[in-house]
Design a protein around this motif. Structure first.
Motif, PDB file in Angstrom:
ATOM      1  N   ASP A   1       0.821  -1.194   0.000  1.00 52.43           N
ATOM      2  CA  ASP A   1       0.000   0.000   0.000  1.00 52.43           C
ATOM      3  C   ASP A   1       0.865   1.258   0.000  1.00 52.43           C
ATOM      4  OD1 ASP A   1       0.622   0.738   2.764  1.00 52.43           O
ATOM      5  OD2 ASP A   1      -0.703  -0.889   3.381  1.00 52.43           O
ATOM      6  N   ALA A   2       0.281   2.378  -0.386  1.00 49.95           N
ATOM      7  CA  ALA A   2       1.015   3.635  -0.535  1.00 49.95           C
ATOM      8  C   ALA A   2       1.655   4.080   0.772  1.00 49.95           C
ATOM      9  CB  ALA A   2       0.074   4.718  -1.065  1.00 49.95           C
ATOM     10  N   GLU A   3       1.022   3.785   1.898  1.00 52.19           N
ATOM     11  CA  GLU A   3       1.562   4.194   3.201  1.00 52.19           C
ATOM     12  C   GLU A   3       2.930   3.572   3.456  1.00 52.19           C
ATOM     13  OE1 GLU A   3       0.642   3.397   7.912  1.00 52.19           O
ATOM     14  OE2 GLU A   3      -0.990   3.206   6.484  1.00 52.19           O
ATOM     15  N   HIS A   4       3.166   2.346   2.998  1.00 52.71           N
ATOM     16  CA  HIS A   4       4.416   1.646   3.268  1.00 52.71           C
ATOM     17  C   HIS A   4       5.392   1.670   2.101  1.00 52.71           C
ATOM     18  CE1 HIS A   4       1.578  -0.176   6.185  1.00 52.71           C
ATOM     19  NE2 HIS A   4       2.603   0.043   6.987  1.00 52.71           N
ATOM     20  N   GLU A   5       4.992   2.264   0.977  1.00 52.47           N
ATOM     21  CA  GLU A   5       5.805   2.225  -0.227  1.00 52.47           C
ATOM     22  C   GLU A   5       7.131   2.956  -0.080  1.00 52.47           C
ATOM     23  OE1 GLU A   5       5.028   3.567  -4.700  1.00 52.47           O
ATOM     24  OE2 GLU A   5       3.531   2.196  -3.879  1.00 52.47           O
ATOM     25  N   ASP A   6       7.195   3.992   0.763  1.00 48.84           N
ATOM     26  CA  ASP A   6       8.429   4.760   0.889  1.00 48.84           C
ATOM     27  C   ASP A   6       9.356   4.225   1.985  1.00 48.84           C
ATOM     28  OD1 ASP A   6       6.740   5.519   2.941  1.00 48.84           O
ATOM     29  OD2 ASP A   6       7.270   7.641   2.853  1.00 48.84           O
ATOM     30  N   ARG A   7       8.950   3.198   2.688  1.00 49.89           N
ATOM     31  CA  ARG A   7       9.806   2.609   3.717  1.00 49.89           C
ATOM     32  C   ARG A   7      10.884   1.757   3.065  1.00 49.89           C
ATOM     33  NH1 ARG A   7       5.503   0.507   8.216  1.00 49.89           N
ATOM     34  NH2 ARG A   7       4.739   2.556   8.799  1.00 49.89           N
ATOM     35  N   PRO A   8      12.087   1.741   3.674  1.00 53.31           N
ATOM     36  CA  PRO A   8      13.135   0.856   3.141  1.00 53.31           C
ATOM     37  C   PRO A   8      12.641  -0.590   3.126  1.00 53.31           C
ATOM     38  CG  PRO A   8      14.048   2.381   4.745  1.00 53.31           C
ATOM     39  CD  PRO A   8      12.552   2.533   4.805  1.00 53.31           C
ATOM     40  N   ARG A   9      12.863  -1.268   1.988  1.00 49.18           N
ATOM     41  CA  ARG A   9      12.323  -2.619   1.860  1.00 49.18           C
ATOM     42  C   ARG A   9      13.166  -3.461   0.911  1.00 49.18           C
ATOM     43  NH1 ARG A   9       9.828   0.774  -1.473  1.00 49.18           N
ATOM     44  NH2 ARG A   9       9.133   0.112  -3.526  1.00 49.18           N
ATOM     45  N   VAL A  10      12.897  -4.748   0.957  1.00 45.58           N
ATOM     46  CA  VAL A  10      13.512  -5.714   0.059  1.00 45.58           C
ATOM     47  C   VAL A  10      12.656  -5.787  -1.199  1.00 45.58           C
ATOM     48  CG1 VAL A  10      14.104  -8.147  -0.260  1.00 45.58           C
ATOM     49  CG2 VAL A  10      14.470  -7.066   1.981  1.00 45.58           C
ATOM     50  N   VAL A  11      13.270  -5.576  -2.355  1.00 50.65           N
ATOM     51  CA  VAL A  11      12.573  -5.629  -3.635  1.00 50.65           C
ATOM     52  C   VAL A  11      12.617  -7.042  -4.207  1.00 50.65           C
ATOM     53  CG1 VAL A  11      12.622  -4.771  -6.023  1.00 50.65           C
ATOM     54  CG2 VAL A  11      13.055  -3.214  -4.124  1.00 50.65           C
ATOM     55  N   ALA A  12      13.746  -7.737  -4.008  1.00 49.90           N
ATOM     56  CA  ALA A  12      13.917  -9.092  -4.533  1.00 49.90           C
ATOM     57  C   ALA A  12      15.043  -9.785  -3.777  1.00 49.90           C
ATOM     58  CB  ALA A  12      14.231  -9.058  -6.032  1.00 49.90           C
ATOM     59  N   VAL A  13      15.019 -11.118  -3.822  1.00 49.58           N
ATOM     60  CA  VAL A  13      16.103 -11.922  -3.254  1.00 49.58           C
ATOM     61  C   VAL A  13      16.560 -12.927  -4.305  1.00 49.58           C
ATOM     62  CG1 VAL A  13      15.436 -11.605  -0.840  1.00 49.58           C
ATOM     63  CG2 VAL A  13      14.437 -13.497  -2.138  1.00 49.58           C
ATOM     64  N   SER A  14      17.870 -13.212  -4.325  1.00 47.32           N
ATOM     65  CA  SER A  14      18.458 -14.059  -5.362  1.00 47.32           C
ATOM     66  C   SER A  14      19.557 -14.933  -4.770  1.00 47.32           C
ATOM     67  CB  SER A  14      19.071 -13.190  -6.466  1.00 47.32           C
ATOM     68  OG  SER A  14      18.140 -12.227  -6.928  1.00 47.32           O
ATOM     69  N   ARG A  15      19.724 -16.099  -5.367  1.00 50.24           N
ATOM     70  CA  ARG A  15      20.834 -16.974  -4.965  1.00 50.24           C
ATOM     71  C   ARG A  15      21.151 -17.915  -6.113  1.00 50.24           C
ATOM     72  NH1 ARG A  15      16.875 -19.641  -1.786  1.00 50.24           N
ATOM     73  NH2 ARG A  15      16.313 -21.566  -2.840  1.00 50.24           N
TER      74      ARG A  15
ATOM     75  N   VAL B   1      14.551 -15.691  -6.405  1.00 49.12           N
ATOM     76  CA  VAL B   1      13.840 -16.786  -5.747  1.00 49.12           C
ATOM     77  C   VAL B   1      12.768 -16.197  -4.823  1.00 49.12           C
ATOM     78  CG1 VAL B   1      15.761 -18.417  -5.911  1.00 49.12           C
ATOM     79  CG2 VAL B   1      15.592 -16.911  -3.917  1.00 49.12           C
ATOM     80  N   GLN B   2      11.903 -17.041  -4.300  1.00 47.46           N
ATOM     81  CA  GLN B   2      10.818 -16.590  -3.417  1.00 47.46           C
ATOM     82  C   GLN B   2      11.343 -16.087  -2.077  1.00 47.46           C
ATOM     83  OE1 GLN B   2       7.458 -16.330  -4.063  1.00 47.46           O
ATOM     84  NE2 GLN B   2       8.115 -16.728  -6.146  1.00 47.46           N
ATOM     85  N   GLU B   3      12.364 -16.784  -1.535  1.00 43.57           N
ATOM     86  CA  GLU B   3      12.899 -16.400  -0.232  1.00 43.57           C
ATOM     87  C   GLU B   3      14.325 -16.900  -0.098  1.00 43.57           C
ATOM     88  OE1 GLU B   3      10.009 -18.368   2.305  1.00 43.57           O
ATOM     89  OE2 GLU B   3      11.384 -20.045   2.618  1.00 43.57           O
TER      90      GLU B   3
END
Length: 186
Positions: free
Chosen positions: A2-16, A27-29
């Motif tokens: 949601d827009a309220e949380h969009e500007d918080r630092p976050r993980v966009v993707a994870v890879s291995r 990957v999913q996690e």
């Protein structure tokens, strides 16, 4: 999200990737393991796993267990005509909303509910980036107006506490106490 949380630092993707390849599939996690790195990733271990570093001294401690890149770099290189997606530059965690390159050495990044990594230094972009996309190296390794080399290829870290990390997880920064030491290549 949601827009309220969009500007918080976050993980966009994870890879291995269990093999030593330049890009890592999304990957999913990820499961981070304390003192080891990303479970199932070729760069996990207590001692160096990067091929050139192993050749020099395989007993060195692994300060590059988890590689993080800010998605804002992808936006920046897109303006220069390069299309780069999460995992394609070999990172394990792609973030948004946090100035990874501006963090001091020793900063803690809390990823999701349980995982935490300690930032050890800057990734030193190498010629392999041009193998991925000719000319891209000059976009992630340049010089500032004062002549200082700018390394924009993300940061390296070690796992302080394990846990699962997924797309959308929040990232919380904890700065080290005392004098802040700027990041250097590791």
């Amino acid at each position: 999200m949601d827009a309220e949380h969009e500007d918080r630092p976050r993980v966009v993707a994870v890879s291995r990737d269990s093999d030593h390849r330049f890009s890592k599939p999304v990957v999913q996690e990820l499961t981070l393991v304390e003192g080891w790195g990303v479970e199932g990733d070729a760069h996990a271990g207590t001692t160096v796993q990067h091929r050139s570093r192993v050749a020099r001294d395989p007993s060195q401690p692994n300060l590059r267990q988890v590689h993080l890149i800010h998605a804002e770099l992808f936006d920046e290189v897109a303006e220069a005509g390069f299309a780069v997606a999460p995992g394609e530059l070999g990172e394990n965690v792609t973030t948004r909303g946090i100035d990874l390159l501006g963090l001091p050495t020793g900063a803690l990044l809390h990823l999701g509910d349980d995982a935490c990594v300690r930032v050890t230094g800057l990734r030193n972009p190498c010629q392999q980036i041009n193998g991925f996309e000719p000319g891209l190296l000059r976009e992630v390794l340049g010089k500032a107006d004062d002549g200082v080399v700018e390394r924009k290829g993300g940061v390296m870290s070690v796992v302080v506490s394990g846990g699962v990390v997924r797309q959308g997880d929040q990232v919380r920064v904890e700065l080290p106490e005392g004098e802040q030491t700027p990041l250097e290549p590791v």
